[in-house]
Motif scaffolding. Structure first.
Motif, PDB file in Angstrom:
ATOM      1  N   LEU A  58       0.827  -1.218   0.000  1.00 42.30           N
ATOM      2  CA  LEU A  58       0.000   0.000   0.000  1.00 42.30           C
ATOM      3  C   LEU A  58       0.859   1.266   0.000  1.00 42.30           C
ATOM      4  O   LEU A  58       0.521   2.248  -0.653  1.00 42.30           O
ATOM      5  N   LYS A  59       1.984   1.208   0.700  1.00 40.08           N
ATOM      6  CA  LYS A  59       2.894   2.354   0.737  1.00 40.08           C
ATOM      7  C   LYS A  59       3.371   2.728  -0.657  1.00 40.08           C
ATOM      8  O   LYS A  59       3.526   3.894  -0.996  1.00 40.08           O
ATOM      9  N   HIS A  63       2.542   6.035  -2.840  1.00 41.37           N
ATOM     10  CA  HIS A  63       3.646   6.842  -3.377  1.00 41.37           C
ATOM     11  C   HIS A  63       3.390   7.239  -4.832  1.00 41.37           C
ATOM     12  O   HIS A  63       3.595   8.394  -5.219  1.00 41.37           O
ATOM     13  N   TRP A  64       2.946   6.267  -5.660  1.00 48.46           N
ATOM     14  CA  TRP A  64       2.706   6.558  -7.079  1.00 48.46           C
ATOM     15  C   TRP A  64       1.570   7.558  -7.250  1.00 48.46           C
ATOM     16  O   TRP A  64       1.593   8.410  -8.138  1.00 48.46           O
ATOM     17  N   ILE A  65       0.568   7.461  -6.387  1.00 53.37           N
ATOM     18  CA  ILE A  65      -0.541   8.426  -6.480  1.00 53.37           C
ATOM     19  C   ILE A  65      -0.060   9.821  -6.078  1.00 53.37           C
ATOM     20  O   ILE A  65      -0.401  10.819  -6.717  1.00 53.37           O
ATOM     21  N   LEU A  74      -8.158   9.765  -4.865  1.00 50.46           N
ATOM     22  CA  LEU A  74      -8.127   8.301  -4.707  1.00 50.46           C
ATOM     23  C   LEU A  74      -7.733   7.912  -3.279  1.00 50.46           C
ATOM     24  O   LEU A  74      -8.215   6.912  -2.739  1.00 50.46           O
ATOM     25  N   LEU A  75      -6.857   8.718  -2.686  1.00 49.21           N
ATOM     26  CA  LEU A  75      -6.334   8.397  -1.352  1.00 49.21           C
ATOM     27  C   LEU A  75      -7.412   8.484  -0.277  1.00 49.21           C
ATOM     28  O   LEU A  75      -7.257   7.916   0.803  1.00 49.21           O
ATOM     29  N   GLN A  76      -8.513   9.189  -0.583  1.00 45.25           N
ATOM     30  CA  GLN A  76      -9.630   9.293   0.375  1.00 45.25           C
ATOM     31  C   GLN A  76     -10.579   8.097   0.261  1.00 45.25           C
ATOM     32  O   GLN A  76     -11.535   7.985   1.025  1.00 45.25           O
ATOM     33  N   PHE A  77     -10.323   7.216  -0.722  1.00 47.31           N
ATOM     34  CA  PHE A  77     -11.212   6.065  -0.947  1.00 47.31           C
ATOM     35  C   PHE A  77     -10.462   4.760  -0.714  1.00 47.31           C
ATOM     36  O   PHE A  77      -9.242   4.751  -0.533  1.00 47.31           O
ATOM     37  N   HIS A  78     -11.205   3.669  -0.749  1.00 53.70           N
ATOM     38  CA  HIS A  78     -10.642   2.353  -0.431  1.00 53.70           C
ATOM     39  C   HIS A  78      -9.431   2.025  -1.314  1.00 53.70           C
ATOM     40  O   HIS A  78      -9.448   2.296  -2.523  1.00 53.70           O
ATOM     41  N   HIS A  79      -8.416   1.428  -0.700  1.00 56.46           N
ATOM     42  CA  HIS A  79      -7.177   1.144  -1.454  1.00 56.46           C
ATOM     43  C   HIS A  79      -7.384   0.140  -2.593  1.00 56.46           C
ATOM     44  O   HIS A  79      -6.547   0.030  -3.483  1.00 56.46           O
ATOM     45  N   SER A  88      -1.682   1.341 -14.564  1.00 53.63           N
ATOM     46  CA  SER A  88      -1.553   2.008 -15.870  1.00 53.63           C
ATOM     47  C   SER A  88      -0.262   2.833 -15.939  1.00 53.63           C
ATOM     48  O   SER A  88       0.317   3.007 -17.011  1.00 53.63           O
ATOM     49  N   ILE A  89       0.172   3.352 -14.811  1.00 50.27           N
ATOM     50  CA  ILE A  89       1.445   4.095 -14.748  1.00 50.27           C
ATOM     51  C   ILE A  89       2.635   3.126 -14.794  1.00 50.27           C
ATOM     52  O   ILE A  89       3.617   3.344 -15.500  1.00 50.27           O
ATOM     53  N   LEU A  90       2.520   2.033 -14.024  1.00 45.36           N
ATOM     54  CA  LEU A  90       3.656   1.106 -13.897  1.00 45.36           C
ATOM     55  C   LEU A  90       3.975   0.376 -15.192  1.00 45.36           C
ATOM     56  O   LEU A  90       5.138   0.088 -15.463  1.00 45.36           O
TER      57      LEU A  90
END
Ligand code: GDP
Ligand code: FE
Ligand code: FE
Ligand code: FE
Length: 187
Positions: A58-59, A63-65, A74-79, A88-90
């Motif tokens: 999750l860390k 980090h990517w976000i 996105l960080l305010q919603f479920h992981h 899509s980034i990776l």
């Protein structure tokens, strides 16, 4: 990138069960691509990599976000909602895949969005109907997917929202945007 190479890149990042799910999504997506005239090559790549980031710590996802163009909300919603956008980034960062159609199909496979592209619809639907899944009402969606992909996607977004509401879970805006847009297009 051919199928064997893509699979060999994804496999070390997934559990055995998740890898088997990926193969079933691949086969289901290719059938839909044939049916709806979408590129088999692009569909293959998107299906194989759709859950690529699912088991990153999750860390690392966070980090990517935080450090890319991904939306911070996105960080305010479920992981659970993070692995598509980060995947899509990776795939570009780690494997040089720049194809925007492939990337958005991976990005939006969990939530959907307004105005989904044909390949986005295929990955969204294939992920839900692959033969290893067992949701209530799934056979209706499977039958619809053979006839009308928009209607099948609408059923999935409706089912997902109903499911999340029954569990008192927050719903990400793109999930609603998908439902609203598909409702207008289908009815
Ligand atoms: P998987 O990676 O193959 O297991 O499937 P998905 O990536 O499609 O979905 C992962 C989970 O996210 C599912 O359990 C969905 O119900 C859930 N999900 C989809 N949309 C939302 C949303 O808007 N909010 C929340 N909290 N969960 C969602
Ligand atoms: Fe997923
Ligand atoms: Fe899904
Ligand atoms: Fe999946």
């Amino acid at each position: 990138m051919n199928r064997a190479e893509a699979l060999s890149l994804v496999k070390p990042h997934l559990t055995e069960k998740r890898y088997e799910h990926t193969i079933r999504v691949l086969n289901t997506a290719l059938t839909l691509a044939e049916r709806y005239g979408v590129s088999k090559k692009q569909t293959e790549l998107a299906a194989i990599f759709h859950d690529y980031a699912k088991y990153r710590p999750l860390k690392e996802l966070k980090h990517w976000i935080e450090t890319t163009y991904l939306p911070k909300d996105l960080l305010q919603f479920h992981h659970e909602l993070w692995h598509g956008p980060v995947g899509s980034i990776l795939i570009e960062f780690e494997h040089g895949i720049k194809d925007e159609e492939v990337k958005t199909a991976i990005y939006y496979h969990t939530t959907g969005r307004k105005d989904m592209t044909p390949i986005e619809l295929i990955i969204y639907v294939a992920d839900y109907i692959e033969p290893g899944r067992n949701f209530p009402g799934l056979d209706d969606v499977r039958n619809m997917a053979e006839r009308d992909i928009l209607k099948a996607a609408w059923m999935i977004s409706r089912n997902t929202i109903n499911f999340l509401m029954s569990k008192n879970q927050p719903i990400y805006p793109d999930t609603f945007h998908a439902y609203n847009d598909l409702t207008k297009k289908v009815y």
